[in-house]
Each structure stands twice: as structure tokens, then as C-alpha cells.
Design an enzyme around this catalytic site. Structure first.
Site, PDB file in Angstrom:
ATOM      1  N   GLN A  39       0.842  -1.207   0.000  1.00  0.00           N
ATOM      2  CA  GLN A  39       0.000   0.000   0.000  1.00  0.00           C
ATOM      3  C   GLN A  39       0.875   1.254   0.000  1.00  0.00           C
ATOM      4  O   GLN A  39       1.598   1.491   0.977  1.00  0.00           O
ATOM      5  CB  GLN A  39      -0.876  -0.019   1.268  1.00  0.00           C
ATOM      6  N   SER A  93       0.923   6.671   2.373  1.00  0.00           N
ATOM      7  CA  SER A  93       1.560   7.663   3.250  1.00  0.00           C
ATOM      8  C   SER A  93       2.804   8.241   2.600  1.00  0.00           C
ATOM      9  O   SER A  93       3.514   7.568   1.848  1.00  0.00           O
ATOM     10  CB  SER A  93       1.967   7.020   4.576  1.00  0.00           C
ATOM     11  N   GLU A 144      -9.901  -1.878   5.549  1.00  0.00           N
ATOM     12  CA  GLU A 144      -8.736  -1.864   6.437  1.00  0.00           C
ATOM     13  C   GLU A 144      -9.164  -1.684   7.892  1.00  0.00           C
ATOM     14  O   GLU A 144      -8.616  -2.302   8.798  1.00  0.00           O
ATOM     15  CB  GLU A 144      -7.821  -0.713   5.995  1.00  0.00           C
TER      16      GLU A 144
END
Ligand SMILES: Cc1cc2nc3c(=O)[nH]c(=O)nc-3n(C[C@H](O)[C@H](O)[C@H](O)COP(=O)(O)OP(=O)(O)OC[C@H]3O[C@@H](n4cnc5c(N)ncnc54)[C@H](O)[C@@H]3O)c2cc1C
Length: 386
Positions: free
Chosen positions: A131, A134, A254
Site C-alpha cells: 500500500q 503515506s 482496512e
């Protein structure tokens, strides 16, 4: 309300239990050197061996269609599978960020080509997804992200940096959020891109977490070219400029049901009770053990409601923030009580101390609990922003 499992479901449980008992023992026997954490290079390979064992017998993605390697199992059966998996001491799922985070969004927003190519390879552990959301200056404030994808002839040029990419150092593909409309701000003008990590201009640099495991990565994009036509067609998931809404669907998975099922915490709670007995049933810790166990059971029961809602067509929205706060704080509590039971023995490296170190990150990843409290206050309770 009928909380009993049907005969078919009980049979399913028996089948799962028998398979896990046999195959987990065989997997451990294949690795006499000892199983390491899946967030280390060596442990990741050992865990991939396990993932492929799951896949071969169609247990890797039980609720997916058979065509993609699943069993078309109901969500109820999936819950049973998870209970049995963790009760049997099944290892962490190193493919989880693909299977439990990205896949639900591929099912919801993916083109047929994306689904047909990506899902079976993900289930088989052939393609490994991380993923990439960020950034150094965009964590809680994800809409402040700066990585950009610029449309050019035949594809996209990517520039920017992602960080805290779990197991990024071991993965082959990344699902990332990029700004595709240069003058857009905040949640607008973002796209959700599915990017192979072996392209020129992409550098993945692994680094260690506080517990020493080296599974984190920073990913740098320096004019990396992603073609419009990949093995799975377009790299854009859900359409250009719609990245934020696709990402919010991913966060529901999530924070809500799929990433952290109750089976994981019930198994830990049962082990905590066993530990309490082994340590001489200390009366001073009895109430804390009971309380932690009850919170795990509460999560299990609450999940039955969540699944009922989903099955009846009422998928969870912002309340997944409450679920996330619950499971992450529960995980910390279960481990803290265990460490108190272990006393000074807790300082020796063991499953409880390792588990505690990871549990501490639960209130941070998947969106910090402070931010989840803000979301719950505003969007579930309808409180004013100030
Ligand atoms: C184990 C682990 C795995 C991770 N894996 C991934 C991954 O695979 N991919 C990925 O993209 N990211 C990943 N992350 C990153 C994670 O999503 C971020 O750490 C998280 O979103 C917080 O962002 P930040 O670290 O930049 O902290 P910041 O956003 O800088 O927050 C710092 C502190 O300020 C508080 N704060 C910030 N804004 C507010 C506000 N509005 N109101 C109240 N308090 C606020 C936060 O709660 C926090 O306590 C992972 C993190 C961890 C710990």
C-alpha cells in the site's frame, strides 16, 4: 436472533480444522530452522511458502469466486475460517494488504481485465501488493499528498515519495494514491494507480521497524513511466480523478471487517486465559484477564451484526472507525495483561513480547485512533467539528 451455526457451517469448520492441523504441521516441518517473522526477508519467504500451500487447496481466499482461486464461501464461512485459522496458530498473512485491502476495491471498482488478471495472481502469491499512500508529510492528512502522476503520451510519469510501505521491500506491485490533476487541491484530482515496482525510475529502499524487522520501505518515483496498457490493462483503478472515493472504500476494509477479524483476537484471548492458568492463576490479575477476554468476545458478537448488515445490503460506513479503535485497543490490552502475567520473563523475546511490540502500532496504522475518534464524532455521532 439465532446464533447457532448451521450443519453445513459446522461441517465447513470441521474440514477447515482438519486441513489446518495437518498442513500447519507440515509447513513447520518444512522449516526446521524455525519460522521467522514475515516482516523479515527470510521469514517472508517462509510465509510465502505457507500462502502458496493455502492457495493450492483453495483456502487462501475462501470467500472469492472459484474462478479466482476461492471457494465461493459465504461471509459466515469466512468468519469460521478465520476463527479456526487463528485458533490453530496460523501465521500472519503476508499477502494481507493485497487480499484484504486492495482486493475488495478491485472487486468493486476494477475493470473486468483488472479483476481477471490481478485477483488470481494475488491469491496465488505470484504478485505481491503493498500500500503506497503515506508520504513523509502526508499521513493522517492523506489529502495533503504530493506524489504526482502526469499524463503523457501512452501513459503516466510518476514523481514523489511514499513511506511506511509495509513489506514494500518484498513486494512486486504497489497500489498508490497520486495527484493526477496538477492544480487540484486536497481530496480532488487524485487517482488510485496500480503500479508494478520493477519499472525504471522506481527505487524501493527497505528499512527496519523499531522491533528490528526490516519489512518497511520508502518508495521513490523519479520520472517513472507507467504505460496505459499493462498486463491488466489500465493502471488506473476506478477512473481518473476518483482516487479519494476508491481509497475510502479501501479504508473501510482496512478498518472494518476484513483486515482484523475477531478470530485473531479470540484466539489471543483464549491463550491469555491459558497463560493465566499456567502462571498459577494470580488473583490480582484475574479481573483484567476476564475483562480483556470479554472485550474480544464483544468484538466477535458485534461482528455478527456487521456481517448481517453486509449480507443484507447495508455495508458499513464511518462506523468502521469505531471498529478500528476497538480492535486496536483490545490488541494492546490483551498483550499488556499477558506481559503483566509474565512479569520479568516478559523481557525475554517471545510471542507475547513480540506481539505487544506490534500491537502498539495498531492505534497508528489504518489511520490513527485520534483521527478515528474525530471521524466517529463527526460522522457517526453528528457532533460539530469544533
Ligand atoms: C505498522 C505500520 C504499518 C504501516 N503501513 C503502511 C502502509 O503499508 N502503507 C502506507 O501508506 N502507510 C502505512 N503506515 C503509515 C500510517 O498510515 C501512518 O503512520 C498514519 O496514517 C499516521 O500518519 P503519520 O505517521 O504521518 O503521523 P501524523 O499524521 O503526523 O500524526 C502524528 C500524531 O498527530 C495526531 N493527529 C494528526 N492529525 C490529527 C487530527 N486532525 N486530530 C487529532 N490528532 C491528530 C495523530 O493521531 C498522531 O498521534 C503504517 C504505519 C504503521 C505504524
Amino acid at each position: 436472533m439465532d446464533l447457532r451455526w448451521s450443519t453445513d457451517e459446522e461441517q465447513f469448520r470441521t474440514e477447515v480444522r482438519a486441513w489446518l492441523g495437518e498442513q500447519l504441521a507440515a509447513w513447520r516441518a518444512r522449516h526446521p530452522e524455525g519460522i521467522r517473522s514475515g516482516d523479515t526477508a527470510e521469514g517472508f519467504e517462509q510465509h510465502l511458502d505457507w500462502e502458496r500451500t493455502l492457495f493450492e487447496d483453495r483456502w487462501a481466499v475462501v470467500s472469492w469466486p472459484e474462478a479466482y482461486g476461492g471457494r465461493d464461501a459465504s461471509l459466515w464461512q469466512w468468519l469460521i475460517f478465520e476463527e479456526e485459522y487463528y485458533a490453530a496458530g496460523g501465521p500472519q498473512r503476508v499477502t494481507q494488504n493485497g487480499i484484504f485491502l486492495l482486493a475488495p476495491s478491485i472487486f468493486e471498482f476494477g475493470t473486468q481485465e483488472q479483476q481477471d488478471h490481478i485477483l488470481p495472481r494475488m491469491a496465488a502469491g505470484q504478485d505481491l501488493w503493498c500500500q503506497g499512500w503515506s508520504e513523509p508529510n502526508a499521513g493522517s492528512d492523506l489529502a495533503g499528498l504530493k506524489s504526482r502522476a502526469t499524463k503523457v503520451d501512452g501513459g503516466w510519469r510518476l514523481n514523489g515519495q511514499k513511506t511506511w510501505t509495509t513489506r514494500g521491500a518484498f513486494c512486486t506491485h504497489l497500489f498508490g494514491l497520486f495527484r493526477t490533476e496538477p492544480d487540484s487541491e486536497r481530496h480532488k484530482g487524485l487517482s488510485y494507480l496500480l503500479v508494478p515496482l520493477d519499472l525504471d525510475g522506481i527505487t524501493v529502499r527497505g528499512f527496519a521497524r523499531l522491533d528490528g524487522d526490516e519489512g518497511f520501505a520508502e518508495v521513490f518515483f523519479e520520472d517513472a513511466f507507467v504505460p496505459d496498457e499493462l498486463a491488466y490493462g489500465t493502471p488506473v483503478l476506478g477512473g481518473e480523478g476518483t482516487g479519494w472515493s476508491v481509497a475510502m472504500a479501501t479504508t473501510s476494509s482496512e478498518r472494518g471487517l476484513t483486515l482484523r477479524s475477531p478470530g485473531r483476537f479470540m484466539a489471543a484471548a483464549d491463550r491469555l486465559v491459558e497463560l493465566w492458568k499456567e502462571r498459577g492463576r494470580p488473583a490480582r490479575l484475574r479481573d483484567r484477564v476476564i475483562e480483556a477476554w470479554m472485550k474480544a468476545e464483544a468484538y466477535r458478537v458485534q461482528t455478527l451484526q456487521t456481517v448481517t448488515n453486509t449480507v443484507e445490503g447495508r455495508p458499513a460506513g464511518a462506523e468502521t472507525s469505531l471498529v478500528k479503535i476497538w480492535w486496536s485497543e483490545l490488541d494492546v490490552e490483551l498483550h499488556e495483561v499477558a506481559l503483566d502475567l509474565l512479569g520479568t520473563d516478559a523481557e525475554l523475546e517471545g510471542p507475547w513480547s513480540k506481539g505487544w511490540q506490534f500491537a502498539l502500532s495498531g492505534p497508528i496504522y489504518a489511520g490513527t485512533n485520534e483521527v478515528q475518534r474525530n471521524i466517529a464524532a463527526e460522522r457517526v455521532l453528528g457532533l460539530p467539528r469544533r
